[in-house]
Design an enzyme around this catalytic site. Structure first.
Site, PDB file in Angstrom:
ATOM      1  N   SER A  26       0.594  -1.499   0.601  1.00 38.62           N
ATOM      2  CA  SER A  26      -0.176   0.002   0.132  1.00 38.62           C
ATOM      3  C   SER A  26       1.071   1.651  -0.323  1.00 38.62           C
ATOM      4  CB  SER A  26      -1.030  -0.492   1.283  1.00 38.62           C
ATOM      5  OG  SER A  26      -2.072  -0.994   0.996  1.00 38.62           O
ATOM      6  N   GLY A  96      -5.909  -3.632  -8.385  1.00 35.59           N
ATOM      7  CA  GLY A  96      -7.065  -2.607  -7.942  1.00 35.59           C
ATOM      8  C   GLY A  96      -6.461  -1.517  -7.313  1.00 35.59           C
ATOM      9  N   SER A 168     -13.171   2.231   1.863  1.00 36.22           N
ATOM     10  CA  SER A 168     -12.058   1.973   0.850  1.00 36.22           C
ATOM     11  C   SER A 168     -10.956   2.790   1.198  1.00 36.22           C
ATOM     12  CB  SER A 168     -13.028   1.588  -0.685  1.00 36.22           C
ATOM     13  OG  SER A 168     -11.630   1.848  -1.537  1.00 36.22           O
ATOM     14  N   ASP A 316      -7.462  -7.653   4.475  1.00 41.48           N
ATOM     15  CA  ASP A 316      -6.460  -8.240   3.925  1.00 41.48           C
ATOM     16  C   ASP A 316      -5.730  -9.809   4.954  1.00 41.48           C
ATOM     17  OD1 ASP A 316      -6.785  -6.480   1.429  1.00 41.48           O
ATOM     18  OD2 ASP A 316      -4.837  -5.344   2.001  1.00 41.48           O
ATOM     19  N   ARG A 389      -3.885 -14.302  -2.396  1.00 39.69           N
ATOM     20  CA  ARG A 389      -3.745 -14.094  -0.302  1.00 39.69           C
ATOM     21  C   ARG A 389      -3.990 -15.405  -0.362  1.00 39.69           C
ATOM     22  NH1 ARG A 389      -1.703  -9.570   1.202  1.00 39.69           N
ATOM     23  NH2 ARG A 389      -2.512  -7.642   0.112  1.00 39.69           N
TER      24      ARG A 389
HETATM   25  C1  S3P Z   1      -5.729  -1.022  -0.337  1.00 38.71           C
HETATM   26  C2  S3P Z   1      -6.942  -0.925   0.288  1.00 38.71           C
HETATM   27  C3  S3P Z   1      -7.657  -2.171   0.613  1.00 38.71           C
HETATM   28  C4  S3P Z   1      -7.039  -3.424   0.130  1.00 38.71           C
HETATM   29  C5  S3P Z   1      -6.076  -3.519  -1.107  1.00 38.71           C
HETATM   30  C6  S3P Z   1      -4.877  -2.553  -1.162  1.00 38.71           C
HETATM   31  C7  S3P Z   1      -4.779   0.013  -0.211  1.00 38.71           C
HETATM   32  O1  S3P Z   1      -8.533  -2.242  -0.663  1.00 38.71           O
HETATM   33  O2  S3P Z   1      -7.843  -4.704   0.379  1.00 38.71           O
HETATM   34  O3  S3P Z   1      -5.021  -4.596  -1.179  1.00 38.71           O
HETATM   35  O4  S3P Z   1      -4.116   0.352  -0.146  1.00 38.71           O
HETATM   36  O5  S3P Z   1      -5.076   1.343  -0.111  1.00 38.71           O
HETATM   37  P1  S3P Z   1      -9.476  -0.905  -0.718  1.00 38.71           P
HETATM   38  O6  S3P Z   1      -9.769   0.038  -0.743  1.00 38.71           O
HETATM   39  O7  S3P Z   1     -11.125  -1.544  -1.948  1.00 38.71           O
HETATM   40  O8  S3P Z   1     -10.679  -1.522   0.883  1.00 38.71           O
END
Ligand code: S3P
Length: 430
Positions: A26, A96, A168, A316, A389
């Site tokens: 992150s 994502g 999120s 996560d 994961r």
């Molecule tokens: C993340 C937020 C989470 C997490 C992803 C990393 C981030 O996703 O599951 O692995 O770095 O902000 P969401 O924002 O979709 O909850």
């Protein structure tokens, strides 16, 4: 069917060792993106080795950002706020985070760009980021139902006061990044507080971000400056080793220079409540992120209930917690975790299918799982469903099963942790 990417994991007798882990995914994404739009040259040590963060770096290159990488050190030459119009689609791979957070920066650019992803990413919901970025003035087209690919035409943004319907951190960060380019003060309010790496990273690069309760605010037009940083070890990767240690009374595991950010470290509280001995030393702060050494000692493992704000905070780590749940004394109940169904795989279904293949009883619910404790599992063929994961969670479950477990599509682990299976073997005693 076992393919070339099937990995066999044998039962273990104990866990013991000391580790340092690659940089947090992150934080690596956020530092790379902000370094790209900062003035000056940023040096990042212990950058995530995962394929997801490599996707971010590749997209930045397509946007005219020069960088060099020597193993875990990445040097990024910032362009300032204006990126170069891309001549090819921006390939976010499986990530994502790359697609959502980069959309925020692209919304501020006076050109059009296309964001594409692999099969899994192409199924994931993007309306959560499209709706607020359009409210700020960007024009975004997507495939049916707000799925990738996205075409973002940006520029001339105005600030919004936005209540996020879904918790999120990726969306919050995207909107704060877009807020840098907007006229006025952008306000983002979350239903529950999620990880604050976006806010901390923006401050590290010199921006002012105000925060109160669940609301973060940023005024547009602020300039960013380059930083030198060492990315803390990834806590979500550490979760696999900590849960492995939790399975063996007498296990001793040390993880140094690990991320301890309070919005990410809920796992440690849960493990303590499950009876794991956890001690934390050498705490220090770097660019607002807390780092420390964690020592875990396996004891008799109790169960847990994860619900409400905890489900967002542990999103996560739930797959691996669920994977060890049958071995706990009282089992585990996970609620309010519907978001797990729209991750790299449907993680509720994937965990339930793999636990059942190993002989466990599992109740699958719309928003979670109920897994009774005191179960003995046997080795089986399980499948990562292409999800990093899930691959790593079932390597951990395999350590206490009877017989060998074959994990199909185990190479999915490269998304966040290349070399995971070797590092796991290095702390396993047989
Ligand atoms: C993340 C937020 C989470 C997490 C992803 C990393 C981030 O996703 O599951 O692995 O770095 O902000 P969401 O924002 O979709 O909850």
């Amino acid at each position: 069917m076992r393919g070339p990417s099937t990995i066999v994991v044998l039962p273990a007798r104990n866990i013991s060792g000391s580790l340092r882990l690659p940089g947090d995914k992150s934080i690596s994404h956020r530092y790379a993106m902000l370094a790209a739009i900062a003035e000056g040259t940023t040096r990042l040590e212990n950058f995530s080795t995962g394929a997801d963060c490599a996707s971010t770096l590749c997209c930045l290159k397509t946007l005219g950002v020069q960088w060099e990488r020597k193993e875990q050190e990445v040097i990024i030459h910032g362009r300032g706020p204006t990126l170069q119009p891309p001549t090819a689609p921006l390939d976010c791979g499986n990530s994502g985070s790359t697609m959502r957070m980069l959309s925020g920066i692209l919304a501020g650019q006076e050109f059009s760009s296309e964001l594409i992803g692999d099969e899994s990413l192409s199924r994931r919901p993007m309306a959560r980021v499209i709706t607020p970025l359009e409210a700020m003035g960007a024009r975004i087209t997507s495939a049916d139902g707000g799925r990738p690919p996205l075409r973002v035409s940006g520029g001339n943004l105005r600030a919004i006061d936005y209540q996020m319907p879904v918790a999120s951190a990726q969306v919050k960060t995207a909107l704060l990044f877009a807020g840098l380019y907007a006229h006025g003060e952008t306000r983002v309010t979350e239903p529950v507080r999620t990880r604050d790496h976006g806010e901390l990273a923006l401050r590290a690069f010199g921006a002012t971000v105000n925060q109160s309760g669940n609301q973060a605010r940023i005024v547009g037009g602020q300039k960013l400056h380059a930083i030198e940083a060492q990315v803390p070890g990834d806590l979500s990767s550490a979760a696999f080793f900590l849960c492995a240690a939790a399975l063996f009374p007498g296990a001793q595991l040390v993880i140094e220079r690990l991320l301890m950010n309070p919005t990410r470290a809920r796992l440690l509280d849960i493990l303590v409540s499950m009876g794991v001995g956890i001690s934390i030393t050498q705490l220090e702060e770097q660019h607002g992120e807390v780092v420390g050494t964690v020592q875990a000692e396996g004891r008799t493992l109790k169960g847990a209930t994860i619900q409400g704000a905890d489900s967002a905070a542990l999103i996560d780590e739930i797959p691996v917690l669920a994977a060890i749940a049958p071995y706990t004394s009282s089992g585990m109940e996970i609620r309010d975790a519907r978001e797990l169904r729209v991750k790299e795989s449907d993680r509720i279904a994937a965990v339930a299918a793999n636990l059942r293949a190993m002989g466990a009883q599992v109740e699958e619910r719309d928003d979670g799982l109920k897994i009774p404790g005191g179960q003995a599992l046997h080795g089986a063929e399980v499948d990562s469903q292409g999800d990093h994961r899930i691959a790593m969670a079932f390597a951990v479950a395999a350590l206490r099963a009877k017989g060998e477990t074959a994990i199909r599509n185990a190479n999915a682990a490269v998304i966040s942790f290349p070399g995971f299976f070797d590092v796991l073997e290095s702390v396993v005693q047989r």
